[in-house]
Scaffold this active site. Sequence first.
Site, mmCIF file in Angstrom:
data_model
loop_
_atom_site.group_PDB
_atom_site.id
_atom_site.type_symbol
_atom_site.label_atom_id
_atom_site.label_comp_id
_atom_site.label_asym_id
_atom_site.label_seq_id
_atom_site.Cartn_x
_atom_site.Cartn_y
_atom_site.Cartn_z
ATOM 1 C CG HIS A 102 3.918 -1.834 -4.820
ATOM 2 N ND1 HIS A 102 2.742 -2.548 -4.895
ATOM 3 C CD2 HIS A 102 4.895 -2.693 -5.226
ATOM 4 C CE1 HIS A 102 2.986 -3.776 -5.346
ATOM 5 N NE2 HIS A 102 4.287 -3.894 -5.551
ATOM 6 C CG ASP B 218 -2.819 3.445 2.418
ATOM 7 O OD1 ASP B 218 -1.973 3.219 3.308
ATOM 8 O OD2 ASP B 218 -3.696 2.606 2.102
ATOM 9 C CB SER C 87 -5.912 -9.555 -5.624
ATOM 10 O OG SER C 87 -4.888 -8.736 -6.154
ATOM 11 C CB CYS D 158 13.317 15.422 -9.481
ATOM 12 S SG CYS D 158 13.764 16.386 -10.942
ATOM 13 C CG ASN E 232 -1.873 -1.179 1.201
ATOM 14 O OD1 ASN E 232 -2.035 -1.812 0.161
ATOM 15 N ND2 ASN E 232 -2.474 -1.489 2.325
ATOM 16 C CB CYS F 219 17.018 20.375 -11.350
ATOM 17 S SG CYS F 219 15.838 19.066 -11.725
ATOM 18 N N GLY G 133 -5.396 -9.059 2.962
ATOM 19 C CA GLY G 133 -6.056 -8.173 1.999
ATOM 20 C C GLY G 133 -5.304 -7.895 0.721
ATOM 21 C CB ALA H 11 -8.325 -6.469 7.184
ATOM 22 C CB CYS I 142 18.065 16.098 -10.147
ATOM 23 S SG CYS I 142 16.879 16.590 -8.888
HETATM 24 C C1 BJW Z 1 -10.257 -7.418 1.777
HETATM 25 C C2 BJW Z 1 -11.089 -6.431 2.238
HETATM 26 C C3 BJW Z 1 -11.247 -6.365 3.612
HETATM 27 C C4 BJW Z 1 -11.073 -6.221 0.147
HETATM 28 N N1 BJW Z 1 -10.613 -7.225 4.387
HETATM 29 N N2 BJW Z 1 -9.590 -8.293 2.477
HETATM 30 C C5 BJW Z 1 6.073 -12.273 -13.145
HETATM 31 C C6 BJW Z 1 5.016 -12.846 -13.820
HETATM 32 C C7 BJW Z 1 4.093 -12.056 -14.489
HETATM 33 C C8 BJW Z 1 4.212 -10.659 -14.480
HETATM 34 C C9 BJW Z 1 5.258 -10.105 -13.795
HETATM 35 C C10 BJW Z 1 6.175 -10.903 -13.149
HETATM 36 N N3 BJW Z 1 7.079 -10.085 -12.556
HETATM 37 C C11 BJW Z 1 6.758 -8.805 -12.817
HETATM 38 C C12 BJW Z 1 5.668 -8.799 -13.600
HETATM 39 C C13 BJW Z 1 4.996 -7.578 -14.097
HETATM 40 C C14 BJW Z 1 4.168 -6.871 -13.055
HETATM 41 C C15 BJW Z 1 3.021 -7.778 -12.610
HETATM 42 O O1 BJW Z 1 3.023 -8.376 -11.563
HETATM 43 N N4 BJW Z 1 1.981 -7.864 -13.389
HETATM 44 C C16 BJW Z 1 0.827 -8.686 -13.007
HETATM 45 C C17 BJW Z 1 -0.452 -7.834 -13.061
HETATM 46 C C18 BJW Z 1 0.803 -9.920 -13.857
HETATM 47 N N5 BJW Z 1 4.966 -6.462 -11.919
HETATM 48 C C19 BJW Z 1 5.748 -5.394 -11.966
HETATM 49 O O2 BJW Z 1 5.849 -4.742 -12.984
HETATM 50 C C20 BJW Z 1 6.523 -5.021 -10.719
HETATM 51 N N6 BJW Z 1 7.875 -4.812 -11.069
HETATM 52 C C21 BJW Z 1 8.764 -5.819 -11.223
HETATM 53 O O3 BJW Z 1 8.504 -6.961 -10.895
HETATM 54 O O4 BJW Z 1 9.967 -5.419 -11.767
HETATM 55 C C22 BJW Z 1 10.758 -6.416 -12.412
HETATM 56 C C23 BJW Z 1 10.065 -6.854 -13.700
HETATM 57 C C24 BJW Z 1 9.376 -5.948 -14.497
HETATM 58 C C25 BJW Z 1 8.709 -6.382 -15.654
HETATM 59 C C26 BJW Z 1 8.722 -7.714 -16.003
HETATM 60 C C27 BJW Z 1 9.390 -8.639 -15.202
HETATM 61 C C28 BJW Z 1 10.058 -8.195 -14.043
HETATM 62 C C29 BJW Z 1 6.020 -3.710 -10.159
HETATM 63 C C30 BJW Z 1 4.648 -3.800 -9.630
HETATM 64 C C31 BJW Z 1 4.150 -2.443 -9.149
HETATM 65 C C32 BJW Z 1 2.687 -2.492 -8.786
HETATM 66 N N7 BJW Z 1 2.202 -1.215 -8.520
HETATM 67 C C33 BJW Z 1 0.792 -1.043 -8.214
HETATM 68 C C34 BJW Z 1 0.283 0.324 -8.696
HETATM 69 C C35 BJW Z 1 0.812 1.447 -7.971
HETATM 70 C C36 BJW Z 1 0.009 2.631 -8.354
HETATM 71 C C37 BJW Z 1 -0.408 3.377 -7.129
HETATM 72 O O5 BJW Z 1 -0.774 2.784 -6.108
HETATM 73 O O6 BJW Z 1 -0.412 4.583 -7.223
HETATM 74 O O7 BJW Z 1 0.585 -1.281 -6.836
HETATM 75 S S1 BJW Z 1 -0.289 -2.184 -9.005
HETATM 76 C C38 BJW Z 1 -1.466 -2.229 -7.726
HETATM 77 O O8 BJW Z 1 -1.596 -3.620 -7.372
HETATM 78 C C39 BJW Z 1 -0.807 -1.502 -6.531
HETATM 79 C C40 BJW Z 1 -0.968 -2.546 -5.450
HETATM 80 O O9 BJW Z 1 0.000 -2.362 -4.424
HETATM 81 C C41 BJW Z 1 -0.859 -3.854 -6.183
HETATM 82 C C42 BJW Z 1 -1.419 -5.039 -5.456
HETATM 83 O O10 BJW Z 1 -2.793 -4.916 -5.298
HETATM 84 P P1 BJW Z 1 -3.487 -5.423 -3.975
HETATM 85 O O11 BJW Z 1 -2.972 -4.664 -2.816
HETATM 86 O O12 BJW Z 1 -3.408 -6.885 -3.893
HETATM 87 O O13 BJW Z 1 -4.981 -4.899 -4.205
HETATM 88 P P2 BJW Z 1 -6.180 -5.580 -5.035
HETATM 89 O O14 BJW Z 1 -7.184 -4.522 -5.279
HETATM 90 O O15 BJW Z 1 -5.690 -6.324 -6.194
HETATM 91 O O16 BJW Z 1 -6.775 -6.659 -4.020
HETATM 92 C C43 BJW Z 1 -7.433 -6.309 -2.826
HETATM 93 C C44 BJW Z 1 -7.696 -7.593 -2.066
HETATM 94 O O17 BJW Z 1 -8.240 -7.253 -0.787
HETATM 95 C C45 BJW Z 1 -8.709 -8.520 -2.745
HETATM 96 O O18 BJW Z 1 -8.218 -9.852 -2.695
HETATM 97 C C46 BJW Z 1 -9.972 -8.401 -1.860
HETATM 98 O O19 BJW Z 1 -10.720 -9.609 -1.785
HETATM 99 C C47 BJW Z 1 -9.357 -8.073 -0.533
HETATM 100 N N8 BJW Z 1 -10.216 -7.273 0.343
HETATM 101 N N9 BJW Z 1 -11.582 -5.714 1.112
HETATM 102 C C48 BJW Z 1 -9.795 -8.182 3.809
HETATM 103 N N10 BJW Z 1 -12.068 -5.434 4.147
HETATM 104 ZN ZN ZN Z 2 15.266 17.826 -9.819
#
Ligand code: BJW
Ligand code: ZN
Length: 242
Positions: free
Chosen positions: A121, A106, A191, A129, A104, A152, A189, A233, A132
């Site tokens: 993340h 946030d 996915s 920047c 997260n 810059c 929490g 959660a 720079c």
């Molecule tokens: C509750 C609830 C309640 C609801 N109580 N539960 C290997 C295989 C395939 C692809 C890749 C791989 N390695 C890398 C990749 C590419 C990519 C990737 O994973 N893609 C997939 C979509 C397939 N990964 C990357 O690019 C990462 N970089 C990397 O690995 O670099 C090396 C590399 C690059 C490229 C290729 C290979 C290697 C970087 C990932 C960065 C993710 N950033 C984000 C966006 C940020 C934007 C922002 O926030 O401003 O981060 S994506 C978005 O998803 C955000 C989150 O942190 C992240 C995870 O989501 P999360 O937290 O799981 O949320 P949800 O909404 O998906 O799920 C919520 C869950 O809560 C649900 O299950 C609900 O049921 C549950 N829930 N209410 C309990 N009350």
């Molecule tokens: Zn700068």
Amino acid sequence: MQAERSISAVKARLARARAVTVLTGAGISADSGVPTFRGADGLWRNFRAEDLATPEAFARDPRLVWEWYNWRRELIATKSPNPAHYVLADLERRLERFWLITQNVDGLHRAAGSQQLSEIHGNIWKVRCTRCGRVDENRTVPIAILPSCTACNGLLRPHIVWFGESLATEDLDRSYEALRRCEVLLIIGTSGVVYPAASFAPVAKAAGAFVVEINLDATPNTEVVDVSLQGRAKEVVPELLS
Ligand code: BJW
Ligand code: ZN
């Protein structure tokens, strides 16, 4: 009955554990009113996170991406940690070895008092920047579009890891160390579809940890974990640690 037995088993494990690692995702903050990414409320103007959270999207239209972040910053600024965030901060104070890995951005874990954590993340309250590389905290809401660097004059971007970008080596090293050395891993929490965090459960399992998932729904992690607890959660996590 089965759920009650599982909760007792997890409570017993946690009560005797000296090393606990926690992985959190958007679901823990959903209980504070922050929209998840893949839920029905995760869309902004019909864009998905995958459409906006990329370096390509920012290069194409930085104004659009900043407008999305402004919307999220305005929303998150009104939210507070919930009981699940607070009990994790408490747990950190009680244990010899504790590490919190959060996806997260946030800042609600820090707001609850957590200190031993990797925000793998990034953080929505930091800007970087593009020229720079300087990183600053910035809590202005709304932020001026397009914001520029005081050092810059380069274009600022959110200090967040987008799709296709690498996580900070220090965060990854710290996370893998915490996954390999913990007795219990709590996965709350998420996915479990975004890498590398999607691969953390098997890493801890292979190293001998007791792995527990807390989620409203089944996820790819459900197959891997020792116990999967279905629920909110903010209710289940305090119950486990009471
Ligand atoms: C509750 C609830 C309640 C609801 N109580 N539960 C290997 C295989 C395939 C692809 C890749 C791989 N390695 C890398 C990749 C590419 C990519 C990737 O994973 N893609 C997939 C979509 C397939 N990964 C990357 O690019 C990462 N970089 C990397 O690995 O670099 C090396 C590399 C690059 C490229 C290729 C290979 C290697 C970087 C990932 C960065 C993710 N950033 C984000 C966006 C940020 C934007 C922002 O926030 O401003 O981060 S994506 C978005 O998803 C955000 C989150 O942190 C992240 C995870 O989501 P999360 O937290 O799981 O949320 P949800 O909404 O998906 O799920 C919520 C869950 O809560 C649900 O299950 C609900 O049921 C549950 N829930 N209410 C309990 N009350
Ligand atoms: Zn700068």
